[in-house]
Design a protein around this motif. Structure first.
Motif, PDB file in Angstrom:
ATOM      1  N   ARG A 236       0.877  -1.140   0.030  1.00  0.00           N
ATOM      2  CA  ARG A 236       0.109   0.186   0.087  1.00  0.00           C
ATOM      3  C   ARG A 236       1.039   1.169  -0.069  1.00  0.00           C
ATOM      4  O   ARG A 236       1.893   1.297   0.801  1.00  0.00           O
ATOM      5  N   PRO A 246      -5.406   4.206   1.655  1.00  0.00           N
ATOM      6  CA  PRO A 246      -4.075   4.354   0.853  1.00  0.00           C
ATOM      7  C   PRO A 246      -4.456   4.877  -0.455  1.00  0.00           C
ATOM      8  O   PRO A 246      -5.494   4.781  -1.058  1.00  0.00           O
ATOM      9  N   GLN A 249      -3.027   0.473  -3.832  1.00  0.00           N
ATOM     10  CA  GLN A 249      -3.109  -1.086  -3.260  1.00  0.00           C
ATOM     11  C   GLN A 249      -2.671  -1.843  -4.597  1.00  0.00           C
ATOM     12  O   GLN A 249      -3.169  -1.958  -5.498  1.00  0.00           O
TER      13      GLN A 249
END
Length: 310
Positions: A236, A246, A249
């Motif tokens: 992330r 985030p 990912q």
């Protein structure tokens, strides 16, 4: 006898010549002795005669009795290397001598040797890293005892201890932009950002993974970007200005990711190493895998070259 050897022919021609009668009668006062000389074997070869006369000469007796510490051997060369027995007054002493004992205890006013061992962590040390800021001569260590420690590189003294979590701390990474700022990845799945100026409390905490967080790294091109990876097999990318979710990912590894590292030459590329025996290169902007490196090892760990590498 007919022989092709010129040496044998010299000793084999003993027939009498015409007009030269062979006088073998004994003379007065002279004993007739036709036997070969003692210990000298009668041989037609002059070379064998040279090496076969090993009888002791008249004079001092030859002492071939074994000496103490010397093995009896027919070879004179071997006897040179076989005399390894200790001699009187020359005993081998490997015990520590008085006044030369090894003392590594610190003394007042004496500068410590850099080879000395500092024992501050209570359990295994999982990570150690130098500060990338030239003016900040510090070393950071992380341990399974749940702490991270900052060390002064000059005095080798621990200047600060940071209580990260109740479990293990697996990784730590310095900020390349701000001196004294670093991040930690721990078993509780949290990403903590610390500052030496803020003391023992983190300046930012992010729940970065539902499982153990095994690695973190700080971007060398952005003071606000961090990458994390862990047991769930996902990588992330985080922006510290808004860390509620985030930015990117990245998924693809089948097992836990042991290490994540940003590229030193490209701000958009990072690498991951996993227990699935692969290393993957990722594009942060396109959120895709750029390539996979297979490894025959049981555990695969990789590190991209530093910025100043040739």
């Amino acid at each position: 006898m007919q022989n092709a050897s010129p040496w044998l022919s010299l000793t084999q021609d003993v027939s009498p010549r015409p007009g030269l009668g062979q006088d073998v009668s004994p003379r007065p006062g002279r004993m007739q002795n036709a036997s070969p000389r003692p210990v000298r074997m009668q041989n037609a070869s002059p070379w064998l005669i040279l090496i076969q006369d090993v009888s002791p000469r008249h004079g001092p007796r030859q002492d071939v009795s074994p000496r103490p510490g010397r093995m009896q051997n027919d070879s004179p060369w071997l006897s040179l290397t076989q005399d390894v027995s200790p001699r009187p007054g020359l005993t081998q002493d490997v015990s520590p001598r008085a006044g030369l004992t090894q003392d590594v205890s610190p003394r007042p006013g004496v500068t410590q040797d850099v080879s000395l061992v500092r024992r501050e962590h209570a359990q295994e040390v999982s990570c150690v890293t130098w500060s990338p800021v030239r003016s900040h001569q510090a070393v950071l260590s992380a341990s399974w005892d749940g702490t991270a420690k900052q060390w002064d590189a000059g005095s080798l003294l621990c200047v600060q201890t940071y209580p990260v979590c109740a479990g293990r701390v697996y990784d730590a990474a310095w900020s390349a932009a701000e001196a004294g700022q670093f991040a930690t990845a721990a078993a509780d799945g949290a990403l903590h950002v610390w500052s030496a100026a803020a003391g023992r409390r983190p300046v930012l905490s992010v729940r970065a993974s539902p499982a153990e967080l095994l690695s973190c790294d700080w971007s060398r091109y952005s003071a606000r970007q961090l990458a994390t990876a862990g047991v769930d097999g996902c990588t992330r990318l985080w922006d510290l200005r808004d860390a509620r979710s985030p930015l990117v990912q990245l998924a693809g590894h089948r097992y836990a990711i042991k290490k994540v590292r940003f590229s030193s030459f490209d701000s958009t590329v990072l690498a991951t190493a996993s227990y699935d025996k692969t290393c993957r290169l990722w594009s942060c902007t396109e959120a895709r895998c750029l390539g996979t490196l297979e490894s025959p090892h049981r555990a695969f760990t990789a590190k991209l070259p530093d910025t100043d590498a040739a």
